[in-house]
Design an enzyme around this catalytic site. Structure first.
Site, PDB file in Angstrom:
ATOM      1  CG  HIS B  12      -0.285  -0.508   2.266  1.00  0.00           C
ATOM      2  ND1 HIS B  12      -1.053  -0.059   3.618  1.00  0.00           N
ATOM      3  CD2 HIS B  12       1.234   0.226   2.747  1.00  0.00           C
ATOM      4  CE1 HIS B  12      -0.243  -0.671   4.351  1.00  0.00           C
ATOM      5  NE2 HIS B  12       0.754  -0.063   4.331  1.00  0.00           N
ATOM      6  CG  HIS B  59       1.138   4.659   7.577  1.00  0.00           C
ATOM      7  ND1 HIS B  59       0.355   4.206   6.452  1.00  0.00           N
ATOM      8  CD2 HIS B  59       2.092   3.302   7.250  1.00  0.00           C
ATOM      9  CE1 HIS B  59       0.489   2.432   6.209  1.00  0.00           C
ATOM     10  NE2 HIS B  59       1.366   2.512   6.549  1.00  0.00           N
TER      11      HIS B  59
END
Ligand SMILES: [Fe+3]
Ligand SMILES: [Fe+3]
Lengths: 166, 284, 284, 166
Positions: B12, B59
């Site tokens: 990703h 993240h």
């Protein structure tokens, strides 16, 4: 600290564990603040003033101002947080990652196109891969360093990289 | 009864999202990456699920250091694509499936997984890039998505074993839902990459391909690989691969059913700092 | 090596905090409640720990419906008493123990408990009232506190069994810390009470005393009591009692050691809507 | 919904599960906002205007304005959240809990001093304890109700309690 850390002997790698997290708490929370456009503007307008709003250490502030990501990481920063600084500067993840190796942007990009850095010699501290401490900095920065060594005062483990904005 | 029909695995990488959003998919650098998903895009059209259960990691976007959940399930009605610092990606908002998500949360918590339930969460590239890779640039995503976020940022992250067991629990949860939904489970992140320090740029094709081989044929054994092996072999951010074990653990062969069919397998180096891996497994 | 030396159990009624803060401890209504803690106050002075690991639940204070962690461990340096709507309680701030907390978090996550790590959390009456009951009104709390919050607000809450197993994992974690700390573990909440609906005010002395009996002598069996029994017998908020099983699971007899000594046992009805229970167990 | 709910047959009790939580999300988040002193002031200055800032249903807003906690709970509210409304009004948890029974404040307080409500007859719907539906409202409100029954239109399961501020 009495946490078991089987990951301390991986060369050129800092695992972001509870201890690093504690050390870098305010540094990383500062980075998070850059996810808001108005904060990015305020930071860009006066970086020092913006940093002074955060209870970070002077070392951490200097590392941010110098965009020295290796130093930021040694002071508790985590790359996913630090990436917000790069985003604010309009830099890509590849530029940021490359800046930590000493390679030029082109050198790093070419290494990746060539299949990336090999794990061989880079699994454990004491092997002889390009990520081992004795081989830093890599690429053009390393070649420059060998021609004209830094003054002996340099205690910083990771010299400034050519790509980083002062 | 709801049923998991297939699992999809993919990296990703944020740069993939940027390449797509900036119209660079035909550039020589990116063309082989996106070509690797041509099959998957058509397959997803032909096998449109009712719900995608999407395992990803945040993240440092929705979760700061104030609160770090090991496992977080999204039970909200919708999720906004996050501004990660470059501005939000120009992609559709993500529609949730609160009813199935709440059911899975209850069932999985009662199977002794200590989930955090999340009702407000902006979703970052970890969730939107896999959707982009598999769907292109639609006006709306093809179906509702249940985001399931795994902590792989601050150590200790959950073990491969724990992730694999969680997958089993999710399968049970889905199969106990009383509406006939076709559910896909996606595992994202990886493959080998390191984004930090003098070792940045590490790629390990042998490890990655071993991982893909074993994910297909020996997931139980693969689940016992310890964290440190991921770090040494696949780079510090290669640890994201543990999330693939959640999706794999939810496949029916793990619970005694027949082996899944490998519909697609793709591997390419590089995308930015990262090796790209992709796999589609169909339950039989 | 660090060691859990004792466990303390107590209800954490907000009205008790208010009575103390407003100087009502000698009123006939409150006097018997506070008297029940006279022994405990002296005992804590005589047995001052280095750290208190305090299991409590947040009452929609630090955690809204945006994020609901099943188990959350506080690894911060300090915690501010919360404003729950009446203004913050006039009590000292709570000093944490980041080092031990981070160690326990790591160890317990590696024992397959999926904790949420919390670095910013205002603490409500669930945490401050037990400290007040056991310490009175000091300038500062006697030692650092590690807050451990359990979701008992939104169902499903963790089972008694899961809580008991968690206690065992916490004991192992503490005993693997390499500094010689004297650690107490406190379980708070309960006893029987219901704060909602036409059934508000339910109190069940038989259940509460059975719970105290079995907590002392048959915690393993008690851990298998299902949620619905707590609701039926001890009221909808009586479910808080599962938190006592976390503290009990951390005692050394559970791991094969000798039975603990019961230093104090107290039970009183009512404090506001609630039955008050209190127990001190010392490891041998 | 296909969640197992073994707790639906407990009289006078609503378990706050995922379904209730979804129903009451904005109602409960509104309550959370009252933990800030400035929001309490704004709410007190103009309750309706403050409520209109939240995407709550009209039913939910009316239940809040009426301080009808039983109704709030039937619309997805949870007592720990709703308690913030009571705190804003300067009411104690005992006053709030009592308000849901139909008893006067004194009646409820006396019940508690007398040892609280018995579990007997109140464990399962269909027994005959004082928390069962057919015995609502309790206390003085119940006696008043028996003397002068409400008009038949009343679909609200829980009549307004005397203690609640309109
Ligand atoms: Fe990632
Ligand atoms: Fe409580």
């Amino acid at each position: 600290m009495s946490l078991e850390k089987p990951y301390l002997d991986v060369p050129g790698t800092t695992i972001f564990d509870a201890e690093q997290s504690r050390l870098g708490y305010h540094l990383n929370q500062f980075c998070m603040s850059l996810m808001k456009a108005e904060n990015r503007s305020r930071f860009k307008a006066d970086e020092r003033a913006y940093l002074d709003e955060w209870p970070m250490s002077e070392d951490q502030k200097q590392a941010v101002l110098a965009r020295d990501l290796n130093r930021c990481i040694s002071l508790g920063g985590n790359i996913y947080f630090l990436a917000k600084i790069g985003a604010t500067d309009g830099r890509s993840f590849q530029q940021m990652a490359g800046s930590m190796t000493g390679m030029t942007e082109e050198e790093y990009r070419n290494m990746m196109i060539g299949g990336g850095r090999s794990a061989d010699g880079n699994r454990i501290v004491g092997e002889h891969g390009d990520a081992q401490a004795e081989n830093q900095p890599q690429g053009e920065a390393g070649r420059l360093l060998k021609k004209s060594p830094l003054p002996a005062s340099g205690t910083a483990p990771h010299p400034k990289t050519p790509g980083s904005e002062q | 009864m709801a049923k998991i029909t297939a699992s999809v695995y993919t990296s990703h990488v944020p740069a993939i999202g940027a390449a797509l959003d900036l119209g660079k998919t035909q550039e020589p650098y990116w063309q082989p990456v996106f070509q690797g998903y041509d099959f998957g895009k058509q397959w997803l059209k032909d096998n449109k699920p009712d719900v995608i259960f999407l395992v990803f990691n945040d993240h440092a976007t929705a979760f700061s250091l104030e609160m770090i959940p090991t496992f977080a399930i999204g039970t909200a009605a919708e999720y906004t694509p996050a501004d990660e610092g470059w501005g939000p990606r120009p992609v559709p908002k993500v529609i949730g499936h609160p009813e199935l998500a709440a059911h899975i949360a209850q069932s999985v918590i009662q199977q002794d997984f200590d989930l955090t339930i999340v009702n407000k969460m902006d979703v970052d590239h970890g969730l939107t890039v896999p959707l982009s890779l598999m769907c292109g640039q639609p006006e709306a995503w093809p179906c509702p998505v249940i985001p399931f976020a795994v902590n792989v940022v601050q150590y200790p992250v959950p073990s491969g074993r724990r992730c694999f067991e969680l997958g089993k629990a999710i399968r049970k949860a889905v199969e106990s839902f009383d509406k006939p939904l076709n559910v896909q489970i996606w595992g994202t992140g990886g493959m080998s990459h390191q984004l930090q320090g003098p070792r940045a740029g590490l790629i390990n094709k042998e490890f990655d391909n071993m991982f893909l081989d074993r994910l297909i044929s020996d997931p139980e054994g693969l689940a016992s690989v310890p964290h440190i092996d991921y770090v040494r072999e696949a780079g510090s951010e290669g640890i994201e691969l543990v999330m693939w074990l959640i999706a794999r653990g939810a496949m029916s062969d793990v619970a005694g059913g027949p082996a899944p069919t490998v519909k697609n397998r793709f591997y390419h180096v590089p995308a930015s700092n990262t090796a790209v891996g992709h796999l589609i497994l169909e339950n039989n």
